[in-house]
Write a protein that holds these residues in place. Structure first.
Motif, PDB file in Angstrom:
ATOM      1  N   ASP A  76      39.913  27.719  85.128  1.00  0.00           N
ATOM      2  CA  ASP A  76      39.363  27.737  84.983  1.00  0.00           C
ATOM      3  C   ASP A  76      38.231  28.258  86.034  1.00  0.00           C
ATOM      4  O   ASP A  76      37.084  28.508  86.128  1.00  0.00           O
ATOM      5  N   ALA A  77      39.133  29.281  87.141  1.00  0.00           N
ATOM      6  CA  ALA A  77      38.640  29.850  87.654  1.00  0.00           C
ATOM      7  C   ALA A  77      38.230  31.319  86.878  1.00  0.00           C
ATOM      8  O   ALA A  77      37.703  32.541  87.613  1.00  0.00           O
ATOM      9  N   ALA A  78      38.315  31.618  86.019  1.00  0.00           N
ATOM     10  CA  ALA A  78      38.223  32.779  85.271  1.00  0.00           C
ATOM     11  C   ALA A  78      36.699  33.573  84.772  1.00  0.00           C
ATOM     12  O   ALA A  78      36.750  34.562  85.809  1.00  0.00           O
ATOM     13  N   PRO A  79      35.640  33.034  84.555  1.00  0.00           N
ATOM     14  CA  PRO A  79      34.656  33.917  84.413  1.00  0.00           C
ATOM     15  C   PRO A  79      34.398  34.084  86.108  1.00  0.00           C
ATOM     16  O   PRO A  79      33.849  35.093  85.873  1.00  0.00           O
ATOM     17  N   ALA A  80      34.419  33.038  86.177  1.00  0.00           N
ATOM     18  CA  ALA A  80      33.868  33.319  88.514  1.00  0.00           C
ATOM     19  C   ALA A  80      34.740  34.713  88.746  1.00  0.00           C
ATOM     20  O   ALA A  80      33.970  35.943  89.099  1.00  0.00           O
ATOM     21  N   LEU A  81      36.101  34.963  88.292  1.00  0.00           N
ATOM     22  CA  LEU A  81      37.050  35.710  88.930  1.00  0.00           C
ATOM     23  C   LEU A  81      36.436  37.055  88.211  1.00  0.00           C
ATOM     24  O   LEU A  81      36.709  38.039  88.365  1.00  0.00           O
ATOM     25  N   ASP A  82      36.149  37.282  87.448  1.00  0.00           N
ATOM     26  CA  ASP A  82      36.281  38.566  86.183  1.00  0.00           C
ATOM     27  C   ASP A  82      34.223  38.675  86.452  1.00  0.00           C
ATOM     28  O   ASP A  82      33.809  40.257  86.241  1.00  0.00           O
ATOM     29  N   ALA A  83      33.881  37.939  86.922  1.00  0.00           N
ATOM     30  CA  ALA A  83      31.999  38.604  87.910  1.00  0.00           C
ATOM     31  C   ALA A  83      33.164  40.431  89.207  1.00  0.00           C
ATOM     32  O   ALA A  83      31.782  40.094  89.100  1.00  0.00           O
ATOM     33  N   LEU A  84      33.811  38.993  89.830  1.00  0.00           N
ATOM     34  CA  LEU A  84      33.862  40.239  90.311  1.00  0.00           C
ATOM     35  C   LEU A  84      35.421  41.408  90.237  1.00  0.00           C
ATOM     36  O   LEU A  84      35.259  41.956  91.332  1.00  0.00           O
ATOM     37  N   ILE A  85      34.991  41.614  89.244  1.00  0.00           N
ATOM     38  CA  ILE A  85      36.068  43.183  88.862  1.00  0.00           C
ATOM     39  C   ILE A  85      35.192  44.019  87.836  1.00  0.00           C
ATOM     40  O   ILE A  85      33.809  44.217  87.378  1.00  0.00           O
ATOM     41  N   GLY A  86      34.898  45.228  88.927  1.00  0.00           N
ATOM     42  CA  GLY A  86      34.384  46.348  88.434  1.00  0.00           C
ATOM     43  C   GLY A  86      35.610  47.126  87.561  1.00  0.00           C
ATOM     44  O   GLY A  86      36.212  47.272  87.837  1.00  0.00           O
ATOM     45  N   PRO A  87      34.762  48.195  87.448  1.00  0.00           N
ATOM     46  CA  PRO A  87      35.684  49.400  86.405  1.00  0.00           C
ATOM     47  C   PRO A  87      36.895  50.029  86.960  1.00  0.00           C
ATOM     48  O   PRO A  87      37.342  50.840  86.414  1.00  0.00           O
ATOM     49  N   ASP A  88      36.599  50.003  88.180  1.00  0.00           N
ATOM     50  CA  ASP A  88      37.760  50.450  89.576  1.00  0.00           C
ATOM     51  C   ASP A  88      38.802  49.732  90.417  1.00  0.00           C
ATOM     52  O   ASP A  88      38.842  49.851  90.929  1.00  0.00           O
ATOM     53  N   THR A  89      37.909  48.395  89.834  1.00  0.00           N
ATOM     54  CA  THR A  89      38.656  47.187  90.825  1.00  0.00           C
ATOM     55  C   THR A  89      40.463  47.551  90.307  1.00  0.00           C
ATOM     56  O   THR A  89      40.627  47.063  89.411  1.00  0.00           O
ATOM     57  N   LEU A  90      40.779  47.326  91.792  1.00  0.00           N
ATOM     58  CA  LEU A  90      42.640  46.928  91.406  1.00  0.00           C
ATOM     59  C   LEU A  90      42.670  45.711  91.385  1.00  0.00           C
ATOM     60  O   LEU A  90      42.198  44.960  92.707  1.00  0.00           O
ATOM     61  N   VAL A  91      43.312  44.641  90.463  1.00  0.00           N
ATOM     62  CA  VAL A  91      44.280  43.580  91.142  1.00  0.00           C
ATOM     63  C   VAL A  91      45.561  43.477  91.353  1.00  0.00           C
ATOM     64  O   VAL A  91      45.999  43.999  90.566  1.00  0.00           O
ATOM     65  N   ILE A  92      45.301  42.257  92.040  1.00  0.00           N
ATOM     66  CA  ILE A  92      46.729  42.169  93.003  1.00  0.00           C
ATOM     67  C   ILE A  92      46.489  40.897  92.708  1.00  0.00           C
ATOM     68  O   ILE A  92      45.741  39.867  93.396  1.00  0.00           O
ATOM     69  N   SER A  93      47.480  40.291  91.442  1.00  0.00           N
ATOM     70  CA  SER A  93      48.203  38.863  91.868  1.00  0.00           C
ATOM     71  C   SER A  93      49.006  38.617  92.363  1.00  0.00           C
ATOM     72  O   SER A  93      49.890  38.965  91.949  1.00  0.00           O
TER      73      SER A  93
END
Length: 268
Positions: A76-93
């Motif tokens: 459910d959160a994926a669309p909003a999260l995807d908007a926070l990701i740029g080409p140089d973003t590091l995602v830590i899960s």
């Protein structure tokens, strides 16, 4: 080196505990953003007092995006999260059971991803966290991720994501095994004649004290055990029971194997 800008999504118990560790380690509050639809009063007060942005209206790609939401909320959160990701973003899960492939399938913009598995003692800065990085994570990003995760305790980088299930079974679930030991030791004390209150206090102090000694000493656990075991003494008599063929070691192996198997089922 801690990142200059970080967005934390999910400020529940673990997320808030990690934030406390980051701030204590020197994370710049002015570059920090918290996104949580239902932040606790404590988190709201912390954000106000430290100048941390809480649920800002604008959408800006994060340098580091830390995901600490409930795993079942990812879809459910994926669309909003995807908007926070740029080409140089590091995602830590730290989403339990969600593989790097799961994350990339849901977050189409995600490339550099670190999957981490902390445990409960991370909430007091004494955690054990396992981490694995996707091939796209740069050396600089990995160093930043290590600095963030190390603020909560020990960090072990794994060579393969396949090792996450074993790590989950050992350190992720491990605190529960230690708490059970304290419970069982207290119950044994009552059976031996102590009052429940005295037995509980002695068991708690013994388990926490032994853990502190293990942490403070450079000696292996086996050597510490031998150092407190006099031949023919009371400890030796107890260890003769615990170390027999059907004793603690094979039982723990069976328990860890069961936890690893379940971790694989949950992430599969």
């Amino acid at each position: 080196m801690l990142p200059a800008a970080l967005t934390l999504v999910g400020a529940g118990r673990m997320g808030a505990a990690m934030l406390d560790g980051w701030l204590a380690a020197g994370l710049d509050p002015a570059g920090t953003t918290i996104r949580d639809p239902h932040p606790s009063d404590a988190v709201a007060r912390l954000c106000e007092s430290r100048g941390i942005a809480l649920n800002p209206l604008g959408i800006v790609a994060a340098e580091v995006l830390v995901l600490a939401i409930k795993p079942q909320g990812l879809a459910d959160a994926a669309p909003a999260l995807d908007a926070l990701i740029g080409p140089d973003t590091l995602v830590i899960s730290i989403l339990a059971g969600k593989t790097i492939a799961d994350l990339k399938a849901r977050l189409r913009r995600a490339s550099a991803v670190v999957r981490a598995m902390p445990n409960l003692p991370a909430s007091i800065g004494r955690g054990a966290t396992g981490a694995v990085a996707s091939p796209q994570v740069s050396a600089r990003q990995r160093a930043g991720a290590n600095a963030l995760l190390a603020a909560s305790g020990l960090v072990e980088w794994l060579g393969s994501e396949a090792d996450i299930d074993a790590l989950t079974a050992v350190s992720g679930s491990g605190p529960a095994y230690v708490f059970l030991l304290a419970e069982a030791l207290a119950e044994a004390g009552v059976a031996a004649g102590l009052s429940p209150e005295v037995a509980a206090r002695l068991a708690r102090a013994t388990v926490s004290g032994a853990g502190a000694l293990l942490d403070a000493s450079a000696l292996p656990a086996g050597e510490l055990r031998r150092n407190v075991t006099s031949p023919g003494g009371t400890t030796a008599a107890a260890l003769d029971v615990l170390m027999r063929a059907d004793g603690m070691a094979p039982l723990l192996r069976e328990a860890v194997a069961a936890a690893k198997r379940r971790a694989g089922e949950l992430s599969g």
